[in-house]
Design a protein around this motif. Structure first.
Motif, PDB file in Angstrom:
ATOM      1  N   ASN A 175      29.781  44.694  50.012  1.00 36.98           N
ATOM      2  CA  ASN A 175      30.403  43.627  51.158  1.00 36.98           C
ATOM      3  C   ASN A 175      32.516  44.461  50.885  1.00 36.98           C
ATOM      4  OD1 ASN A 175      32.085  42.749  52.714  1.00 36.98           O
ATOM      5  ND2 ASN A 175      30.375  42.063  53.474  1.00 36.98           N
ATOM      6  N   LYS A 176      32.545  45.717  51.276  1.00 37.84           N
ATOM      7  CA  LYS A 176      33.991  45.973  50.740  1.00 37.84           C
ATOM      8  C   LYS A 176      34.750  44.730  50.963  1.00 37.84           C
ATOM      9  CE  LYS A 176      33.147  51.177  50.639  1.00 37.84           C
ATOM     10  NZ  LYS A 176      32.892  51.944  51.233  1.00 37.84           N
ATOM     11  N   TYR A 177      35.052  44.540  52.299  1.00 35.62           N
ATOM     12  CA  TYR A 177      35.592  44.091  52.803  1.00 35.62           C
ATOM     13  C   TYR A 177      35.188  42.527  52.002  1.00 35.62           C
ATOM     14  CZ  TYR A 177      38.474  40.173  55.814  1.00 35.62           C
ATOM     15  OH  TYR A 177      38.557  39.463  56.579  1.00 35.62           O
ATOM     16  N   GLU A 178      34.775  41.722  50.905  1.00 32.00           N
ATOM     17  CA  GLU A 178      34.807  40.753  50.407  1.00 32.00           C
ATOM     18  C   GLU A 178      35.492  41.066  48.806  1.00 32.00           C
ATOM     19  OE1 GLU A 178      34.313  37.783  51.472  1.00 32.00           O
ATOM     20  OE2 GLU A 178      33.703  39.247  52.909  1.00 32.00           O
ATOM     21  N   GLN A 179      34.728  42.280  49.480  1.00 26.29           N
ATOM     22  CA  GLN A 179      35.599  42.726  47.347  1.00 26.29           C
ATOM     23  C   GLN A 179      37.319  42.957  47.185  1.00 26.29           C
ATOM     24  OE1 GLN A 179      35.245  47.182  45.336  1.00 26.29           O
ATOM     25  NE2 GLN A 179      33.750  46.794  46.782  1.00 26.29           N
ATOM     26  N   ILE A 196      46.261  41.483  43.279  1.00 26.23           N
ATOM     27  CA  ILE A 196      45.790  42.462  42.288  1.00 26.23           C
ATOM     28  C   ILE A 196      46.553  43.758  43.715  1.00 26.23           C
ATOM     29  CG2 ILE A 196      44.122  44.482  41.909  1.00 26.23           C
ATOM     30  CD1 ILE A 196      42.858  41.636  40.613  1.00 26.23           C
ATOM     31  N   PRO A 197      47.084  44.364  43.692  1.00 28.12           N
ATOM     32  CA  PRO A 197      47.802  45.187  45.394  1.00 28.12           C
ATOM     33  C   PRO A 197      47.188  46.368  45.740  1.00 28.12           C
ATOM     34  CG  PRO A 197      48.699  46.300  42.753  1.00 28.12           C
ATOM     35  CD  PRO A 197      47.936  45.050  42.501  1.00 28.12           C
ATOM     36  N   VAL A 198      46.445  45.474  46.523  1.00 27.51           N
ATOM     37  CA  VAL A 198      45.719  47.085  47.634  1.00 27.51           C
ATOM     38  C   VAL A 198      46.251  47.124  49.156  1.00 27.51           C
ATOM     39  CG1 VAL A 198      43.595  45.142  46.512  1.00 27.51           C
ATOM     40  CG2 VAL A 198      44.746  44.415  49.284  1.00 27.51           C
ATOM     41  N   PRO A 199      45.792  48.428  49.575  1.00 28.45           N
ATOM     42  CA  PRO A 199      45.764  48.582  50.934  1.00 28.45           C
ATOM     43  C   PRO A 199      45.829  47.828  51.870  1.00 28.45           C
ATOM     44  CG  PRO A 199      45.126  50.001  50.031  1.00 28.45           C
ATOM     45  CD  PRO A 199      44.833  49.035  49.050  1.00 28.45           C
ATOM     46  N   LYS A 200      46.937  47.600  52.943  1.00 21.82           N
ATOM     47  CA  LYS A 200      47.066  46.379  53.865  1.00 21.82           C
ATOM     48  C   LYS A 200      45.499  46.824  54.836  1.00 21.82           C
ATOM     49  CE  LYS A 200      50.159  46.315  57.775  1.00 21.82           C
ATOM     50  NZ  LYS A 200      51.151  46.948  58.518  1.00 21.82           N
ATOM     51  N   TYR A 201      45.327  45.571  54.776  1.00 26.42           N
ATOM     52  CA  TYR A 201      43.294  45.820  55.392  1.00 26.42           C
ATOM     53  C   TYR A 201      43.672  44.027  56.631  1.00 26.42           C
ATOM     54  CZ  TYR A 201      42.455  41.528  52.159  1.00 26.42           C
ATOM     55  OH  TYR A 201      41.950  40.215  51.760  1.00 26.42           O
ATOM     56  N   LYS A 202      42.960  44.737  57.261  1.00 25.32           N
ATOM     57  CA  LYS A 202      42.076  43.511  59.210  1.00 25.32           C
ATOM     58  C   LYS A 202      40.876  43.475  58.774  1.00 25.32           C
ATOM     59  CE  LYS A 202      43.431  42.631  63.618  1.00 25.32           C
ATOM     60  NZ  LYS A 202      43.261  40.847  62.970  1.00 25.32           N
ATOM     61  N   ASN A 203      40.162  42.563  59.277  1.00 23.66           N
ATOM     62  CA  ASN A 203      38.665  42.501  59.376  1.00 23.66           C
ATOM     63  C   ASN A 203      38.929  42.598  60.626  1.00 23.66           C
ATOM     64  OD1 ASN A 203      36.160  41.289  59.326  1.00 23.66           O
ATOM     65  ND2 ASN A 203      36.311  39.100  59.831  1.00 23.66           N
ATOM     66  N   LYS A 208      39.003  41.662  49.537  1.00 23.10           N
ATOM     67  CA  LYS A 208      39.832  40.028  49.717  1.00 23.10           C
ATOM     68  C   LYS A 208      39.872  39.345  48.638  1.00 23.10           C
ATOM     69  CE  LYS A 208      38.553  36.159  52.605  1.00 23.10           C
ATOM     70  NZ  LYS A 208      37.116  35.696  52.940  1.00 23.10           N
ATOM     71  N   LEU A 209      38.748  39.403  47.755  1.00 23.73           N
ATOM     72  CA  LEU A 209      38.724  38.434  46.104  1.00 23.73           C
ATOM     73  C   LEU A 209      39.917  39.210  45.625  1.00 23.73           C
ATOM     74  CD1 LEU A 209      37.362  37.052  43.713  1.00 23.73           C
ATOM     75  CD2 LEU A 209      36.723  39.273  43.166  1.00 23.73           C
TER      76      LEU A 209
END
Lengths: 384, 384
Positions: free
Chosen positions: A108-112, A121-128, A114-115
């Motif tokens: 699940n790329k979203y759960e990944q 850990i820096p990730v791009p801004k994201y939203k469900n 989120k964790l």
């Protein structure tokens, strides 16, 4: 596998029989292990080089159980697998690495995301995405990603404007800000059962824009020492956050403002690590075998710079593959040719790859691009 | 195979299914070819990694013919083969490389030596043995060699004094002067169907004195530029003299007076070229596949110095192999572990090998010797 285990008897199971499974199996066989592959396709690439082939799908619980029961250790060449039966077997003490719990999370790329985010850990801004309104939250253009099942550019698309909401992915998804990318980087990370981590060099991925498939990989990346060190640090933190055992391909964006963001993580050997076969002291494919069988991790030292180029099925062709230009391409010095043995080509299917070595990475790139121009994977059927 | 041939369909036949056939097959499979192995032993090393196994002996004409008929090209991992049926098939246009005529010549070590001698290539002084008197011709000690069938130190012995004539080899043989050896060198030579030749670096062979089996190989050899160039020149002349196609292992003596003499030539991948898998741009095992399938020869460039050590079955053990020390040995950096998958060990049987890389050959040697001390191939049965 403790120190008294007789490795000459070791039986390894691999879920998935494509090119990654094939090279993994070849490296396991190099070390004398017995290899069984689970894959639905008769005569798939890995089956051709392994001891045994269980013909079955990745959601076939009986076949998954058979594989685990018949072998000492089971690992993966892909992440789209039924994890429920594997979790049961794992909980009963069967050796399965990475653990099915890690596989489930990564599926699940979203759960990944989120964790990783929660672990700092820096990730791009994201939203469900729960509604059409959510798709508009970052404005346009924006990236929409399916949570599950994406692969090789599928399940990812750009919504250029509000009108693209009509073509939005219908499955469960999330959106991600459109990052202003300078380079796409990747790092192969190995982690042992005891938690020891070894990173391969940071590499640079180049994409075929038409289909968003990684096209070429330069090892090492043309980046500063500072960016290199930061990348490695982020990758180590990411795999520790996952608590994964095996090989992980971590994809990073280097933004135009010099920021590093984790894009996604593959819990298996990765296309961006093909170069390690010829370029590094221990390939990613041998490394995963060492990791999951509780052998010491091997050296990840870069022995020679290189450029890897995927050989994708040409547009306009399908059917039995025909390798055009093999004679001329193999004239290029320090070029290693891999062809996976798939019986059917179609446009952009990964059919093989080449790795070209040179002390000078720019010369390696030049030689690789020359080979790319020469080699064409055509098919028995041509269409317009 | 001309330029229009579709290499994705190529079927290769290998006569012999031991470790050399195994690694050859793995490299052919890397390039996507279909591989059939002929070997009498069920589950032999090469059969475990190939598409098809024809179970048959090397003097079984029907099985040899079947292999050749079913494949596009046939090659060898050993020289002790019935050549009569192969010559017939070759004369009818089947592709068999090296040609069975070359194989036949090389099978007879005396004829091999005579040909090299006649072509002006330096060899140790030798003499055909027709009688007991002939054994005395060079005085003692002297080396006696069986003309046919010798392998891994068998079929070769030293007669220390006249009384040793009682233990002389009874088969057809010849004698050779006892050379005052400084170093034993070897060169892997590749030759294409069109006659193009590429040499690998000159390496140094170290022997297990007890059984006269090559024990370790240092690449490159610790020799002067002058000796290196002379060695290469002699090796090229030797393979041109044979008119061979494929891979040849040329063994040389460097005498204490600085002379170079050809000892013997193997018409196949050679133990002294195992190091090429990790050390060179193209391994000897891929190179033979390229040569016999009419693909361009690959670069023989040394990418990293290395030391290879054979893993021989321990004295005092036989039966199912047990790998002792694998955990500790694999801690050594830049070490690649090969185990052949033979189901039975016996004293001095070649069961596997390791190759250790290092920019500094002396450090590589140190690491390799450490691994050699740690790794022991024992067996399920121990005897005194």
């Amino acid at each position: 596998m403790n120190k008294d285990f007789n490795y000459s008897n070791l039986k390894l199971g691999i879920i998935g029989g494509g090119q990654l499974g094939k090279i993994m199996s070849q490296k396991a066989k190099k070390m004398g292990f017995h290899v069984t592959v689970l894959d639905p396709t008769f005569n798939c690439p890995a089956a051709q080089v392994s001891d045994k082939h269980i013909i079955g799908g990745f959601y076939d619980k009986d076949k998954l159980e058979q594989l685990v029961q018949e072998t000492h250790v089971t690992t993966f060449e892909l992440e789209h697998v039924d994890t429920s039966i594997l979790k049961e077997l794992y909980d009963h003490g069967h050796k399965i690495y990475p653990s099915p719990y890690v596989m489930e999370l990564i599926q699940n790329k979203y759960e990944q995301k989120k964790l990783l985010d929660e672990k700092g850990i820096p990730v791009p801004k994201y939203k469900n995405v729960n509604s059409k309104e959510d798709l508009k939250a970052f404005g346009f253009p924006v990236i929409q990603k399916a949570k599950m099942g994406g692969y090789d550019g599928q399940g990812v698309q750009m919504l250029k404007s509000e009108s693209d909401i009509n073509i939005a992915i219908k499955a469960e998804s999330f959106i991600e800000e459109l990052v202003d990318i300078n380079k796409e980087l990747a790092v192969i990370v190995a982690r042992s059962i005891e938690g020891e981590i070894r990173c391969y060099p940071v590499v640079e991925m180049l994409f075929d824009e038409r289909v968003n498939i990684c096209d070429s990989v330069m090892a090492p990346a043309r980046i500063s020492k500072d960016i290199e060190e930061k990348s490695i640090e982020i990758c180590i933190k990411s795999i520790e956050a996952l608590d994964g055992v095996g090989i992980f391909g971590v994809e990073l964006f280097l933004t135009k403002s010099g920021e590093l963001l984790v894009n996604e993580i593959a819990p298996r050997p990765h296309n961006s690590g093909h170069y390690t076969v010829e370029s590094c002291a221990t390939s990613q494919f041998e490394q995963i075998i060492r990791a999951v069988t509780n052998l010491p991790l091997g050296s990840t030292k870069l022995i020679s710079p290189s450029v890897m180029v995927n050989l994708l099925g040409e547009e306009g062709y399908e059917g039995e593959p025909f390798i055009e230009g093999i004679h001329d391409a193999l004239e290029i010095p320090e070029l290693s040719f891999h062809f996976y043995g798939k019986s059917f080509t179609k446009p952009f299917r990964k059919m093989g790859h080449i790795t070209v070595l040179d002390d000078d990475i720019d010369v390696a790139l030049e030689k690789a691009m020359k080979a790319k121009d020469i080699l064409k994977i055509k098919g028995s059927k041509k269409y317009e």
